[in-house]
Design a protein around this motif. Structure first.
Motif, PDB file in Angstrom:
ATOM      1  N   THR A  97       0.834  -1.218   0.000  1.00  0.00           N
ATOM      2  CA  THR A  97       0.000   0.000   0.000  1.00  0.00           C
ATOM      3  C   THR A  97       0.868   1.267   0.000  1.00  0.00           C
ATOM      4  OG1 THR A  97      -0.182  -0.276   2.382  1.00  0.00           O
ATOM      5  CG2 THR A  97      -2.093  -0.939   1.080  1.00  0.00           C
ATOM      6  N   VAL A  98       2.038   1.195   0.641  1.00  0.00           N
ATOM      7  CA  VAL A  98       2.949   2.351   0.645  1.00  0.00           C
ATOM      8  C   VAL A  98       3.485   2.572  -0.774  1.00  0.00           C
ATOM      9  CG1 VAL A  98       5.201   3.165   1.485  1.00  0.00           C
ATOM     10  CG2 VAL A  98       3.573   2.150   3.079  1.00  0.00           C
ATOM     11  N   ARG A  99       3.860   1.462  -1.428  1.00  0.00           N
ATOM     12  CA  ARG A  99       4.361   1.559  -2.815  1.00  0.00           C
ATOM     13  C   ARG A  99       3.267   2.134  -3.718  1.00  0.00           C
ATOM     14  NH1 ARG A  99       8.839  -2.070  -3.826  1.00  0.00           N
ATOM     15  NH2 ARG A  99       9.403  -3.176  -1.928  1.00  0.00           N
ATOM     16  N   ALA A 100       2.031   1.642  -3.530  1.00  0.00           N
ATOM     17  CA  ALA A 100       0.921   2.089  -4.392  1.00  0.00           C
ATOM     18  C   ALA A 100       0.632   3.571  -4.153  1.00  0.00           C
ATOM     19  CB  ALA A 100      -0.320   1.251  -4.099  1.00  0.00           C
ATOM     20  N   TRP A 101       0.693   3.981  -2.882  1.00  0.00           N
ATOM     21  CA  TRP A 101       0.418   5.384  -2.538  1.00  0.00           C
ATOM     22  C   TRP A 101       1.459   6.303  -3.191  1.00  0.00           C
ATOM     23  CZ3 TRP A 101       2.878   9.413  -0.065  1.00  0.00           C
ATOM     24  CH2 TRP A 101       2.060  10.489   0.325  1.00  0.00           C
ATOM     25  N   LEU A 102       2.739   5.898  -3.119  1.00  0.00           N
ATOM     26  CA  LEU A 102       3.812   6.715  -3.718  1.00  0.00           C
ATOM     27  C   LEU A 102       3.612   6.836  -5.229  1.00  0.00           C
ATOM     28  CD1 LEU A 102       6.902   5.276  -1.782  1.00  0.00           C
ATOM     29  CD2 LEU A 102       6.017   7.611  -1.612  1.00  0.00           C
ATOM     30  N   ALA A 103       3.204   5.721  -5.841  1.00  0.00           N
ATOM     31  CA  ALA A 103       2.982   5.739  -7.295  1.00  0.00           C
ATOM     32  C   ALA A 103       1.785   6.632  -7.628  1.00  0.00           C
ATOM     33  CB  ALA A 103       2.757   4.321  -7.795  1.00  0.00           C
ATOM     34  N   ALA A 104       0.718   6.503  -6.825  1.00  0.00           N
ATOM     35  CA  ALA A 104      -0.499   7.293  -7.096  1.00  0.00           C
ATOM     36  C   ALA A 104      -0.215   8.789  -6.960  1.00  0.00           C
ATOM     37  CB  ALA A 104      -1.605   6.870  -6.138  1.00  0.00           C
ATOM     38  N   LYS A 105       0.650   9.137  -6.006  1.00  0.00           N
ATOM     39  CA  LYS A 105       0.972  10.557  -5.788  1.00  0.00           C
ATOM     40  C   LYS A 105       1.998  11.066  -6.804  1.00  0.00           C
ATOM     41  CE  LYS A 105      -1.567  11.381  -2.240  1.00  0.00           C
ATOM     42  NZ  LYS A 105      -2.671  12.305  -2.289  1.00  0.00           N
ATOM     43  N   GLY A 106       2.561  10.154  -7.577  1.00  0.00           N
ATOM     44  CA  GLY A 106       3.540  10.556  -8.595  1.00  0.00           C
ATOM     45  C   GLY A 106       4.835  11.090  -8.013  1.00  0.00           C
ATOM     46  N   LEU A 107       5.244  10.551  -6.860  1.00  0.00           N
ATOM     47  CA  LEU A 107       6.506  11.009  -6.234  1.00  0.00           C
ATOM     48  C   LEU A 107       7.664  10.239  -6.885  1.00  0.00           C
ATOM     49  CD1 LEU A 107       5.424  11.282  -2.471  1.00  0.00           C
ATOM     50  CD2 LEU A 107       5.194  12.941  -4.312  1.00  0.00           C
ATOM     51  N   ARG A 108       8.046  10.703  -8.056  1.00  0.00           N
ATOM     52  CA  ARG A 108       8.969   9.924  -8.896  1.00  0.00           C
ATOM     53  C   ARG A 108      10.415   9.996  -8.433  1.00  0.00           C
ATOM     54  NH1 ARG A 108       5.581  11.904 -12.702  1.00  0.00           N
ATOM     55  NH2 ARG A 108       4.068  10.367 -13.399  1.00  0.00           N
ATOM     56  N   ASN A 109      10.736  10.944  -7.560  1.00  0.00           N
ATOM     57  CA  ASN A 109      12.126  11.033  -7.090  1.00  0.00           C
ATOM     58  C   ASN A 109      12.347  10.250  -5.788  1.00  0.00           C
ATOM     59  OD1 ASN A 109      10.585  12.735  -5.538  1.00  0.00           O
ATOM     60  ND2 ASN A 109      12.134  14.348  -5.386  1.00  0.00           N
ATOM     61  N   VAL A 110      11.379   9.400  -5.433  1.00  0.00           N
ATOM     62  CA  VAL A 110      11.514   8.604  -4.197  1.00  0.00           C
ATOM     63  C   VAL A 110      11.972   7.180  -4.558  1.00  0.00           C
ATOM     64  CG1 VAL A 110      10.281   7.663  -2.198  1.00  0.00           C
ATOM     65  CG2 VAL A 110       9.735   9.955  -3.036  1.00  0.00           C
ATOM     66  N   ARG A 111      13.066   6.742  -3.944  1.00  0.00           N
ATOM     67  CA  ARG A 111      13.596   5.387  -4.186  1.00  0.00           C
ATOM     68  C   ARG A 111      13.411   4.546  -2.926  1.00  0.00           C
ATOM     69  NH1 ARG A 111      13.543   7.521  -8.113  1.00  0.00           N
ATOM     70  NH2 ARG A 111      15.109   8.569  -9.360  1.00  0.00           N
ATOM     71  N   LEU A 112      13.165   3.269  -3.107  1.00  0.00           N
ATOM     72  CA  LEU A 112      12.963   2.369  -1.961  1.00  0.00           C
ATOM     73  C   LEU A 112      14.101   1.361  -1.876  1.00  0.00           C
ATOM     74  CD1 LEU A 112       9.163   1.534  -2.431  1.00  0.00           C
ATOM     75  CD2 LEU A 112      10.201   3.453  -1.237  1.00  0.00           C
ATOM     76  N   ILE A 113      14.652   1.225  -0.695  1.00  0.00           N
ATOM     77  CA  ILE A 113      15.704   0.216  -0.484  1.00  0.00           C
ATOM     78  C   ILE A 113      15.300  -0.664   0.699  1.00  0.00           C
ATOM     79  CG2 ILE A 113      18.094  -0.142   0.257  1.00  0.00           C
ATOM     80  CD1 ILE A 113      18.910   2.308  -1.194  1.00  0.00           C
ATOM     81  N   SER A 114      15.394  -1.974   0.502  1.00  0.00           N
ATOM     82  CA  SER A 114      15.196  -2.900   1.620  1.00  0.00           C
ATOM     83  C   SER A 114      16.565  -3.208   2.194  1.00  0.00           C
ATOM     84  CB  SER A 114      14.554  -4.211   1.145  1.00  0.00           C
ATOM     85  OG  SER A 114      13.228  -3.967   0.781  1.00  0.00           O
TER      86      SER A 114
END
Ligand SMILES: C[S@@+](CC[C@H](N)C(=O)[O-])C[C@H]1O[C@@H](n2cnc3c(N)ncnc32)[C@H](O)[C@@H]1O
Length: 250
Positions: A97-114
């Motif tokens: 849901t966090v990934r989907a929210w970021l995509a929906a908001k169009g925050l394209r400069n946000v990178r995710l690292i596990s």
């Protein structure tokens, strides 16, 4: 229950094998946060306000890293994304849901690292952990935010050590907390530390039933702001007790 199962399945499918064992606890955190929305609101507002204030005076805003970004509830992600060229979110797990929210908001400069930010393996092997050493490889780093992860590193590692039957986990847990604090202190850029440092469980008359140090003896830096976070309001642990955590912002 159905929503949790969906969240779990969707998150497992986008999480690397190494981190899948942590999905369950991220989903539990998500459920608890949803149940406690009202009780947690002022803590989350305080955290976001502190980060906004910290970045307001910054001249260079190239890369920001958020440690323990989790559900993005206490992180002003839209402000960070607007202000910085790149925002890197680091956590064991990034929920679907966090990934989907970021995509929906169009925050394209946000990178995710596990990534495991604990330093547990080094500490267990008797070496000095340097869990934040990887930050040296991040180009143009101007801000590091430790977002309510520090106490959770201890909680997770304590569970692991207890499962393994470790007789005295205290010194290892203190080492891990200290390594996180030292790692932040050594950053050549601006840092923000948001963390709970103590907990108290009280009954309805206000009597303290249990309390303790969430940093296992590691010395926390002097706080710029301080507040209380009702992590488990009445009804969450059980009907007649609540857990309140003391939070510092540095
Ligand atoms: C209390 S939550 C933080 C909430 C988050 N900042 C937010 O805005 O929702 C603690 C976070 O730390 C993460 N965490 C705990 N231990 C970790 C570890 N060893 N490495 C990386 N992340 C960890 C958890 O997955 C969780 O997302």
């Amino acid at each position: 229950m159905i929503l949790e199962a969906l969240q779990y399945a969707a998150t497992v499918s986008v999480t690397g094998t190494e981190f899948r064992s942590h999905v369950r606890s991220s989903v539990s955190l998500w459920s608890r946060a949803n149940r406690c929305t009202k009780a947690w609101a002022s803590h989350e507002d305080n955290c976001k306000a502190f980060v906004r204030e910290a970045i307001s005076g910054m001249k260079q805003k190239r890369t920001a890293v958020v440690l323990g970004s989790g559900l993005l509830r206490d992180v002003p992600i839209a402000d960070l994304s607007r202000a910085f060229d790149t925002v890197v979110l680091v956590d064991l797990v990034h929920l679907a849901t966090v990934r989907a929210w970021l995509a929906a908001k169009g925050l394209r400069n946000v990178r995710l690292i596990s990534r495991d930010l604990s330093g547990f393996e080094e500490a267990r092997a008797g070496r000095t952990p340097e869990p934040l050493a990887f930050l040296r490889q991040v180009p143009y780093l101007d801000l590091v935010v430790s977002a309510n992860i520090l106490s959770q590193i201890g909680v997770g590692c304590q569970r692991q050590l207890e499962r393994e039957g470790h007789a005295a986990p205290g010194p290892i847990l203190k080492t891990l907390a200290q390594a996180h604090l030292d790692g932040l202190r050594q950053q050549p850029c601006k840092t923000v530390l948001l963390t709970d440092i103590r907990y108290a469980v009280t009954d309805r008359s206000g009597t303290v039933i249990d309390d303790g140090d969430l940093l296992f003896g590691a010395k926390s830096p002097a706080a710029k702001k301080q507040w209380f976070w009702p992590v488990a309001p009445f009804g969450e642990l059980n009907r007649d007790s609540q857990a309140i955590h003391e939070v510092i912002a540095v």
